[in-house]
Design a protein around this motif. Structure first.
Motif, mmCIF file in Angstrom:
data_model
loop_
_atom_site.group_PDB
_atom_site.id
_atom_site.type_symbol
_atom_site.label_atom_id
_atom_site.label_comp_id
_atom_site.label_asym_id
_atom_site.label_seq_id
_atom_site.Cartn_x
_atom_site.Cartn_y
_atom_site.Cartn_z
ATOM 1 N N PHE A 1 6.471 -5.530 5.271
ATOM 2 C CA PHE A 1 7.544 -5.172 4.345
ATOM 3 C C PHE A 1 7.319 -5.867 3.005
ATOM 4 O O PHE A 1 6.639 -6.896 2.926
ATOM 5 N N ASP A 2 7.902 -5.304 1.952
ATOM 6 C CA ASP A 2 7.645 -5.777 0.597
ATOM 7 C C ASP A 2 8.110 -7.206 0.355
ATOM 8 O O ASP A 2 7.449 -7.960 -0.348
ATOM 9 N N ASP A 3 9.250 -7.576 0.912
ATOM 10 C CA ASP A 3 9.852 -8.878 0.620
ATOM 11 C C ASP A 3 10.147 -9.605 1.925
ATOM 12 O O ASP A 3 11.304 -9.892 2.244
ATOM 13 N N GLU A 4 9.108 -9.877 2.679
ATOM 14 C CA GLU A 4 9.308 -10.518 3.982
ATOM 15 C C GLU A 4 9.886 -11.918 3.822
ATOM 16 O O GLU A 4 9.532 -12.622 2.887
ATOM 17 N N VAL B 1 0.833 -1.209 0.000
ATOM 18 C CA VAL B 1 0.000 0.000 0.000
ATOM 19 C C VAL B 1 0.864 1.255 0.000
ATOM 20 O O VAL B 1 0.439 2.311 -0.469
ATOM 21 N N VAL B 2 2.091 1.138 0.486
ATOM 22 C CA VAL B 2 3.004 2.283 0.590
ATOM 23 C C VAL B 2 4.160 2.110 -0.390
ATOM 24 O O VAL B 2 4.729 1.020 -0.500
ATOM 25 N N ASP B 3 4.496 3.167 -1.085
ATOM 26 C CA ASP B 3 5.677 3.181 -1.957
ATOM 27 C C ASP B 3 6.907 3.250 -1.051
ATOM 28 O O ASP B 3 7.235 4.314 -0.512
ATOM 29 N N THR B 4 7.570 2.116 -0.864
ATOM 30 C CA THR B 4 8.673 2.040 0.094
ATOM 31 C C THR B 4 9.814 2.972 -0.274
ATOM 32 O O THR B 4 10.411 3.622 0.600
ATOM 33 N N GLU B 5 10.140 3.057 -1.557
ATOM 34 C CA GLU B 5 11.226 3.942 -1.979
ATOM 35 C C GLU B 5 10.900 5.397 -1.653
ATOM 36 O O GLU B 5 11.745 6.133 -1.138
#
Length: 312
Positions: free
Chosen positions: A256-259, A233-237
């Motif tokens: 997190f994106d890649d748990e 949901v959030v653009d991590t970068e």
């Protein structure tokens, strides 16, 4: 005849006897290798799959499981379940909506408090023998914005309003007329109006990067972000850039994106609080989640409507 359930989840073991005691045969497959082996070996025997959102169930797996009738997802999110493939086969999908709302809301408030009051930093500093009496923002009376006002969002709103005298606003696709909180028609407009933005909406393509650089800019340099939903949901970068630049004051993240991998950039920042996707985990939540799965299975195999269907 007993039904066979393929169990892909790894967090509710203590309460799986609820299913076994009801006569279900369980096949445990909690690693990618054992999952592939179980699907290949028992494809014609498996009637149901128990999974969770990030683990999902692919179109290829659904195609292989020729006797599959129902997919039960623990938790509210089902983003990695191929709903199109399930629909094509006429397979019912259920989720765990509401079963863990209380613990997730508790964790959201714990993250919020830890972030604003600098609890992890104060603890670490004190253990080092230091005595840094840092002045931290108050929590009571802050303006809270919630993206997603389902069972979890409502539980967070209740805690914030009643426990901390916070004013609560929210964004969802449509207003929830039965709720007393203020609705905003976009994440950006919500972010402009609040001090703290909490993500409580499901993941998936429809909400991917709903919180982007523009929303973070609208939240502002005195604003805080808390995410107990899905990292997508959030653009991590954009979040890392905003945290580095001080465009927002801080972020607390349980997802997190890649748990289980957590970006080094997030770990290196001093204005973050990070937990390993544990918001929904408690003995009570695990028990209630498996109990809901059992009720859905019992209803389905009795030819009755399931309790928490996912729209396909």
């Amino acid at each position: 005849m007993s039904k066979t359930v393929l169990v892909l989840v790894e967090t509710v073991d203590d309460y799986l006897p609820l299913l076994e005691n009801a006569g279900y045969r369980l096949i445990h497959a909690k690693t990618p290798q054992s999952r592939a082996e179980a699907i290949a070996r028992h494809a014609a025997d498996i009637d149901a799959v128990l999974t969770r959102g990030p683990l999902g169930l692919t179109a290829a797996e659904i195609h292989t499981l020729t006797h599959l009738q129902i997919i039960c997802v623990i938790g509210a999110g089902y983003e990695q379940v191929d709903l199109a493939a399930a629909k094509a086969r006429g397979i019912t999908v259920t989720n765990g909506a509401g079963a863990n709302a209380g613990p997730v809301a508790d964790h959201a408030m714990a993250l919020l408090l830890a972030l604003l009051r600098g609890i992890p930093q104060a603890d670490a500093s004190t253990r080092r023998g230091e005595w840094n009496r840092v002045i931290s923002p108050s929590v009571s009376g802050k303006r809270l914005g919630i993206i997603g006002l389902g069972a979890i969002g409502q539980a967070i709103a209740q805690r914030a309003e009643q426990g901390f005298a916070m004013s609560v606003s929210y964004h969802s696709r449509t207003p929830r007329r039965e709720q007393p909180y203020t609705w905003y028609d976009s994440p950006q407009r919500l972010a402009e109006a609040v001090d703290i933005l909490v993500i409580a909406t499901p993941g998936g393509p429809g909400t991917r990067h709903l919180v982007d650089a523009s929303v973070l800019a609208a939240l502002g340099s005195q604003g805080y972000l808390v995410n107990i939903a899905r990292a997508s949901v959030v653009d991590t970068e954009a979040l890392v850039q905003a945290l580095r630049a001080g465009s927002i004051a801080g972020a607390a993240l349980d997802v997190f994106d890649d748990e289980p991998a957590v970006p080094e950039a997030l770990k290196a920042l001093s204005n973050t609080v990070l937990t390993p996707h544990v918001a929904g985990q408690s003995p009570e939540a695990a028990r209630d989640t498996v109990a809901l799965v059992l009720r859905n299975l019992q209803a389905f195999f009795a030819g009755e409507p399931v309790l928490t269907p996912v729209t396909l």
